[in-house]
Scaffold this motif. Structure first.
Motif, mmCIF file in Angstrom:
data_model
loop_
_atom_site.group_PDB
_atom_site.id
_atom_site.type_symbol
_atom_site.label_atom_id
_atom_site.label_comp_id
_atom_site.label_asym_id
_atom_site.label_seq_id
_atom_site.Cartn_x
_atom_site.Cartn_y
_atom_site.Cartn_z
ATOM 1 N N ASP A 60 50.846 -57.027 -51.851
ATOM 2 C CA ASP A 60 50.412 -55.718 -51.392
ATOM 3 C C ASP A 60 51.544 -54.705 -51.477
ATOM 4 O O ASP A 60 52.490 -54.735 -50.702
ATOM 5 N N VAL A 61 51.448 -53.792 -52.432
ATOM 6 C CA VAL A 61 52.439 -52.732 -52.563
ATOM 7 C C VAL A 61 51.774 -51.377 -52.364
ATOM 8 O O VAL A 61 52.098 -50.396 -53.021
ATOM 9 N N THR A 62 50.883 -51.314 -51.418
ATOM 10 C CA THR A 62 50.148 -50.095 -51.117
ATOM 11 C C THR A 62 51.074 -48.907 -50.930
ATOM 12 O O THR A 62 50.942 -47.876 -51.580
ATOM 13 N N GLU A 63 51.995 -49.068 -50.011
ATOM 14 C CA GLU A 63 52.886 -47.952 -49.698
ATOM 15 C C GLU A 63 53.806 -47.605 -50.864
ATOM 16 O O GLU A 63 54.107 -46.431 -51.081
ATOM 17 N N ALA A 64 54.239 -48.613 -51.607
ATOM 18 C CA ALA A 64 55.094 -48.339 -52.760
ATOM 19 C C ALA A 64 54.371 -47.433 -53.742
ATOM 20 O O ALA A 64 54.938 -46.458 -54.249
ATOM 21 N N PHE A 65 53.111 -47.748 -54.000
ATOM 22 C CA PHE A 65 52.341 -46.935 -54.938
ATOM 23 C C PHE A 65 52.170 -45.521 -54.407
ATOM 24 O O PHE A 65 52.377 -44.528 -55.114
ATOM 25 N N LYS A 66 51.802 -45.408 -53.152
ATOM 26 C CA LYS A 66 51.559 -44.082 -52.569
ATOM 27 C C LYS A 66 52.837 -43.249 -52.562
ATOM 28 O O LYS A 66 52.810 -42.061 -52.908
ATOM 29 N N GLU A 67 53.957 -43.848 -52.180
ATOM 30 C CA GLU A 67 55.187 -43.077 -52.068
ATOM 31 C C GLU A 67 55.781 -42.714 -53.421
ATOM 32 O O GLU A 67 56.390 -41.664 -53.571
ATOM 33 N N PHE A 68 55.588 -43.565 -54.421
ATOM 34 C CA PHE A 68 56.088 -43.230 -55.753
ATOM 35 C C PHE A 68 55.214 -42.195 -56.448
ATOM 36 O O PHE A 68 55.692 -41.394 -57.246
ATOM 37 N N HIS A 69 53.911 -42.219 -56.156
ATOM 38 C CA HIS A 69 52.978 -41.387 -56.916
ATOM 39 C C HIS A 69 52.207 -40.383 -56.063
ATOM 40 O O HIS A 69 51.247 -39.788 -56.538
ATOM 41 N N GLY A 70 52.655 -40.191 -54.810
ATOM 42 C CA GLY A 70 51.892 -39.358 -53.892
ATOM 43 C C GLY A 70 51.681 -37.932 -54.340
ATOM 44 O O GLY A 70 50.666 -37.323 -54.018
ATOM 45 N N ARG A 71 52.628 -37.353 -55.066
ATOM 46 C CA ARG A 71 52.495 -35.968 -55.502
ATOM 47 C C ARG A 71 52.039 -35.850 -56.956
ATOM 48 O O ARG A 71 51.969 -34.755 -57.504
ATOM 49 N N SER A 72 51.744 -36.979 -57.576
ATOM 50 C CA SER A 72 51.296 -36.954 -58.968
ATOM 51 C C SER A 72 49.819 -36.576 -59.061
ATOM 52 O O SER A 72 49.008 -37.009 -58.243
ATOM 53 N N THR A 73 49.489 -35.790 -60.048
ATOM 54 C CA THR A 73 48.096 -35.372 -60.241
ATOM 55 C C THR A 73 47.378 -36.197 -61.302
ATOM 56 O O THR A 73 46.182 -36.020 -61.507
ATOM 57 N N ILE A 74 48.092 -37.120 -61.976
ATOM 58 C CA ILE A 74 47.457 -37.863 -63.068
ATOM 59 C C ILE A 74 47.311 -39.350 -62.765
ATOM 60 O O ILE A 74 46.738 -40.086 -63.556
#
Length: 456
Positions: A60-74
């Motif tokens: 589970d890398v939920t937070e890793a994904f969100k924090e790395f890509h949180g401001r990405s629009t794509i």
């Protein structure tokens, strides 16, 4: 459905090749990213996800994904194109609670940048640079030394700003943040923002994990833990050098070796190979415009002015790498065990007097290192206030949140360097461990094979 991920290594070949199947869990869905690895814009950091644990065996890398890509629009467009299936089980209760707490922080505005703060930070850079030129104008030994220190601090403050730009936490606009990052790290430190991001993301993905966190792969110049030489990429072993590493770490390793290698080789070569010509331009200004401004105000020759620029870069390197090291290099390392996002941040970093505004300024808000690892795209000036809320959250859930003093952080850093150096000087290498590590899965990443194959 909020964004989360989980990557599972279904099978790993014995000949150090990629596993045959990789899956990524995003909330209640598990995505197959087997054929996406080579296309991943962040390079092979996606393979690090086997470091995260999950109840049903899918990492589970939920937070890793969100924090790395949180401001990405794509990001969502990439996800929607991947094969997926339902997840087999719910997430860990503590991570569900953490996600709820994070959502509350977001509602309270803690992830919103402040334009007055951005303007203040940028004006501060201009004022410091101009003050340095005033020092050079008056000249003499005292004026030039003062100018070197002030322009060294200019490089330091550029380092803090580019760090926020790299995390898209400065203005909140990715394009603007990346432009500011490229300008400040290029002009202020002669380096490439793109290369810095490429290395720093690997540290953020799994802090203090051996074979994954690039900040630990520093031998033979410095060893931060007592199996560093055996576990890192093999580059030689010099026990006498390590014996005195607590003395050489700041003035020689950080100020001379690292800065020379970064500015003259690693960063410009990366920018050239990846055709980041805008980054090459800003790095070029470090070598040209900065000494020319000193020539203009002081009457010194270009070579003399260029020498002063390098002296200020030495000061910046000593200051920056020294302060970066105080928040985690003395913390326990992670070997092969898997942990969740919270455990990586809370157990392997510390915060340093987050309520002290002087320490926050001196460290560019990276005294809130635990919070920064939990929320890398939260504007860092907000983190001292959030640290109080983190303390309440940890107390409520029985978690340890360590806060130490500024001078205690320095004491731990140098005590660790001294102890590790003495260990290697007195005991030498663990040859059994060295041979065993050569066949580990971690050795694939550490050897650079994956980095080379996937642009890491």
């Amino acid at each position: 459905m909020s964004t989360t991920t989980t990557i599972q290594r279904k099978k790993h070949n014995s000949d150090n090749k990629l596993p045959e199947k990789l899956e990524v869990r995003i909330e209640d869905s598990v995505y197959d990213v087997t054929h996406f690895v080579k296309k991943h814009p962040g390079g092979n950091v996606i393979l690090y996800s086997n470091s995260f644990k999950d109840p049903d065996g899918v990492n589970d890398v939920t937070e890793a994904f969100k924090e790395f890509h949180g401001r990405s629009t794509i990001t969502n467009s990439y996800l929607n194109a991947l094969p997926k299936r339902p997840a087999d089980s719910p997430r860990e209760p503590i991570m569900v609670a953490f996600e709820k707490w994070r959502s509350q922080l977001e509602k309270e505005g803690y992830f919103e940048p402040s334009m007055p703060h951005v303007i203040f930070r940028l004006v501060e850079l201009v004022v410091i640079y101009l003050f340095g030129l005033v020092c050079f104008y008056y000249g003499g030994w005292s004026g030039n030394i003062a100018g070197v220190i002030v322009h060294g601090m200019f490089g330091v403050r550029c380092g803090w700003v580019q760090h926020e730009g790299g995390h898209n936490s400065f203005t909140g606009n990715m394009k603007v943040d990346k432009f500011i990052q490229g300008l400040t790290i290029g002009f202020g430190l002669g380096s490439s923002g793109k290369k810095w991001n490429h290395m720093h993301d690997k540290h953020h993905a799994t802090p203090q994990k051996v074979g994954y966190d690039i900040d630990l792969d520093t031998t033979p110049l410095v060893a931060f833990f007592k199996t560093a030489v055996e576990d890192n990429r093999q580059r030689g072993f010099y026990p006498l050098w390590l014996r005195f590493q607590h003395l050489t770490f700041l003035p020689i390793t950080s100020g001379v070796f690292v800065m020379l290698f970064w500015i003259l080789n690693l960063h410009p070569m990366y920018a050239f190979k990846t055709k980041k010509y805008d980054q090459l331009f800003w790095m070029f200004t470090f070598h040209t415009f900065r000494p020319l401004t000193i020539v203009w105000v002081s009457g010194l020759s270009f070579l003399q002015a260029y020498g002063l620029v390098w002296a200020s870069a030495w000061f910046s390197g000593v200051y920056l790498f020294g302060h970066f090291s105080t928040s985690h290099t003395h913390c326990p390392v992670v070997q092969e065990e898997a942990k969740n996002w919270l455990e990586f941040a809370l157990e392997h970093t510390v915060d340093i007097e987050p309520s002290n505004p002087v320490v926050s300024w001196v460290m560019g808000y990276l005294n809130c290192q635990v919070l920064h690892h939990l929320f890398p795209h939260m504007p860092q000036y907000r983190q001292p206030e959030v640290s109080k809320k983190l303390a309440e959250f940890c107390k409520q859930h029985g978690l340890k949140y360590e806060i130490i003093g500024y001078f205690e952080a320095w004491r731990r850093t140098f005590a660790n360097l001294r102890d590790v150096g003495a260990h290697y000087y007195e005991n030498g290498l663990d040859k059994t461990r060295l041979e065993t590590k050569k066949s580990d899965i971690g050795a694939t990443i550490k050897s650079g094979k994956l980095n080379k194959e996937f642009g890491g």
